[in-house]
Scaffold this motif. Sequence first.
Motif, mmCIF file in Angstrom:
data_model
loop_
_atom_site.group_PDB
_atom_site.id
_atom_site.type_symbol
_atom_site.label_atom_id
_atom_site.label_comp_id
_atom_site.label_asym_id
_atom_site.label_seq_id
_atom_site.Cartn_x
_atom_site.Cartn_y
_atom_site.Cartn_z
ATOM 1 N N ARG A 252 23.955 6.421 12.309
ATOM 2 C CA ARG A 252 22.525 6.140 12.227
ATOM 3 C C ARG A 252 21.999 5.916 10.843
ATOM 4 N N ASP A 253 22.744 6.475 9.840
ATOM 5 C CA ASP A 253 22.162 6.731 8.567
ATOM 6 C C ASP A 253 23.112 6.214 7.457
ATOM 7 N N GLY A 254 24.389 5.915 7.858
ATOM 8 C CA GLY A 254 25.256 5.527 6.889
ATOM 9 C C GLY A 254 26.609 5.317 7.538
ATOM 10 N N ASN A 255 27.739 5.589 7.088
ATOM 11 C CA ASN A 255 29.032 5.630 7.327
ATOM 12 C C ASN A 255 30.048 6.580 7.364
ATOM 13 N N LEU A 256 30.782 7.028 8.275
ATOM 14 C CA LEU A 256 31.792 7.867 7.963
ATOM 15 C C LEU A 256 33.288 7.319 8.418
ATOM 16 N N MET A 257 34.364 7.968 7.862
ATOM 17 C CA MET A 257 35.537 7.635 7.992
ATOM 18 C C MET A 257 36.279 8.746 8.910
ATOM 19 N N GLU A 300 32.945 0.256 20.773
ATOM 20 C CA GLU A 300 32.633 1.551 21.717
ATOM 21 C C GLU A 300 32.216 2.691 20.897
ATOM 22 N N ILE A 301 32.843 3.010 19.764
ATOM 23 C CA ILE A 301 32.876 3.972 18.958
ATOM 24 C C ILE A 301 31.426 3.985 18.041
ATOM 25 N N GLY A 302 31.247 2.559 17.549
ATOM 26 C CA GLY A 302 29.998 2.309 16.853
ATOM 27 C C GLY A 302 28.820 2.753 17.838
ATOM 28 N N ARG A 303 28.822 2.178 19.042
ATOM 29 C CA ARG A 303 27.618 2.583 19.993
ATOM 30 C C ARG A 303 27.376 3.918 20.222
ATOM 31 N N ALA A 304 28.447 4.716 20.236
ATOM 32 C CA ALA A 304 28.444 6.229 20.422
ATOM 33 C C ALA A 304 27.660 6.779 19.482
ATOM 34 N N LEU A 305 28.258 6.514 17.977
ATOM 35 C CA LEU A 305 28.023 7.107 16.882
ATOM 36 C C LEU A 305 26.663 6.911 16.324
ATOM 37 N N ALA A 306 25.916 5.646 16.839
ATOM 38 C CA ALA A 306 24.635 5.235 16.762
ATOM 39 C C ALA A 306 23.352 6.105 16.928
ATOM 40 N N GLY A 307 23.762 7.416 17.704
ATOM 41 C CA GLY A 307 22.712 8.116 18.228
ATOM 42 C C GLY A 307 22.599 9.394 17.036
ATOM 43 N N ALA A 308 23.274 9.596 16.254
ATOM 44 C CA ALA A 308 23.104 10.546 15.254
ATOM 45 C C ALA A 308 23.573 10.330 13.741
ATOM 46 N N ASP A 309 23.125 11.034 12.917
ATOM 47 C CA ASP A 309 23.456 10.692 11.699
ATOM 48 C C ASP A 309 24.779 11.172 10.920
ATOM 49 N N VAL A 310 25.328 10.914 9.836
ATOM 50 C CA VAL A 310 26.633 10.950 9.425
ATOM 51 C C VAL A 310 26.823 12.434 9.365
ATOM 52 N N ALA A 311 26.024 13.288 8.908
ATOM 53 C CA ALA A 311 26.213 14.773 8.435
ATOM 54 C C ALA A 311 26.653 15.315 9.770
ATOM 55 N N THR A 312 25.709 14.929 10.768
ATOM 56 C CA THR A 312 25.905 15.514 12.332
ATOM 57 C C THR A 312 27.121 15.340 12.876
ATOM 58 N N TRP A 313 27.583 13.968 12.747
ATOM 59 C CA TRP A 313 28.962 13.488 13.305
ATOM 60 C C TRP A 313 30.142 14.447 12.516
ATOM 61 N N GLY A 321 38.185 19.658 15.450
ATOM 62 C CA GLY A 321 39.512 19.345 14.951
ATOM 63 C C GLY A 321 39.809 17.858 14.672
ATOM 64 N N VAL A 322 39.076 17.062 14.129
ATOM 65 C CA VAL A 322 39.252 15.889 13.974
ATOM 66 C C VAL A 322 39.137 15.449 12.539
ATOM 67 N N PRO A 323 39.972 14.955 11.745
ATOM 68 C CA PRO A 323 39.922 14.429 10.339
ATOM 69 C C PRO A 323 38.793 13.455 10.262
ATOM 70 N N ALA A 324 37.658 13.692 9.493
ATOM 71 C CA ALA A 324 36.609 12.791 9.227
ATOM 72 C C ALA A 324 35.831 13.102 8.130
ATOM 73 N N THR A 325 35.075 12.314 7.225
ATOM 74 C CA THR A 325 34.414 12.326 6.126
ATOM 75 C C THR A 325 33.435 11.342 5.830
ATOM 76 N N PRO A 326 32.279 11.946 5.491
ATOM 77 C CA PRO A 326 31.199 10.648 4.939
ATOM 78 C C PRO A 326 32.085 9.653 3.786
ATOM 79 N N VAL A 327 31.532 8.687 3.990
ATOM 80 C CA VAL A 327 31.894 7.524 2.944
ATOM 81 C C VAL A 327 31.160 7.696 1.716
ATOM 82 N N ALA A 328 31.677 8.351 0.544
ATOM 83 C CA ALA A 328 30.930 8.463 -0.791
ATOM 84 C C ALA A 328 30.917 7.397 -1.722
#
Length: 411
Positions: A252-257, A300-313, A321-328
């Motif tokens: 919703r507010d940015g990008n994550l990897m 499909e993933i983008g549609r699901a992620l649109a409902g919350a912000d990067v920090a939440t996801w 247990g999923v490797p993920a990070t904000p895009v800095a």
Amino acid sequence: MKKVDEESGDGSGTFAPLEGVRILDFSSNMAGPFATMILAQLGADVIKVEAPSGDDARAWPPEVDGTGIAYRHMNAGKRGIVLDLGTESGRKAALTLAARSDVLLQSMRPGVAERIGIGEDAVRAVNPDILYYALNAFGAGPVGSGLPGYDPLVQAYTGIMMMNGHDGAPPVRCAPSVVDLGTGQWVAMGVLAAVLAKQRGQQIRGMETALVDTAFSLVAYQATAAKMSGKRPARAGSGNPIAAPYEVYPARDGNLMIAAPNQRLWERVAKVIGIEELVADPRFLTVADRSRNNAELTVEIGRALAGADVATWVGRLHDGGVPATPVAGLEEAVASEAALERGTFLELDGVPHVRLPWAVDGESVPFASPAPRLGEHTLEVLRECGVDEEEIRKIVGEGTASIAASRSVER
């Protein structure tokens, strides 16, 4: 190992495996200087030889006190001298230094070193045991010797640019100078290997590394696939054609990897973001299926992620247990907790430099000294290597020493 003062960068340390090895460095810009900077921090006495005009990198922005940050970093730990290799006295001095060195590195275009009198034969005539290391862009053969070489040219030539970015967009250069920096690492490893071989009784006389070799090594398995198939790799943007989900996604507010290159992690992603029904979808059953249908999966993933912000996801994905990070942005990354914890920066001459990626017995490898001012050690090195005072005065008189060195003569 002696602890480095993070404020001053001071600390000689005890991790100096190349102590006693003298390297005569005729390289410039980035690849060669990066190699010899690494070797200097490992204890080698690196003598950087510059023309009176200085290494071009001195003027690359951004600058601190008139000297480019890139130059300051790539040349830390070295002693710097100025010689004009277009003069007889400059060439004579260069050979005098070569006679007292263990390694000579030059990054001139093929044929130039020979033309100005410091080619391998001329150097070996005064020092039969020296390691003569030639660094070039495309090699010294009939094709390669005629091709100009800078990092982006090599990225363009070897297909790297056409692998970056997205379909329909122009070719994209890797922003860091990965070919130059990678080549510097190969050269440093080559010198280390040659020194080790010599200690074991195997004399290595000459070595060569070309930027184009490094570029192909960076895309080794893709290059093999292209060689066998004759097909260009698909452009994957932030992803990778061999795995999915494995790229940057918008929230919703940015990008994550998200990096989920196997079945177990994919199932966790689907559960966390609420698309569990897609696990059984025929389009996404296996890694290969997801890679082939990645465009649809990304939607499909983008549609699901649109409902919350990067920090939440990111928090939810980590909990799942999923490797993920904000895009800095880089300005954010350099201030991150990981950079602080790892001691990424060491202060040197008032500038925070990224340390070498080693921890030895729990301590960073310190920078031995700041990059030299133009010609700072000319007189010191020439005298140390036996050049007599009359010849030194001649060199200075011909304008081949720096202003600093000339003033030292006057004093």
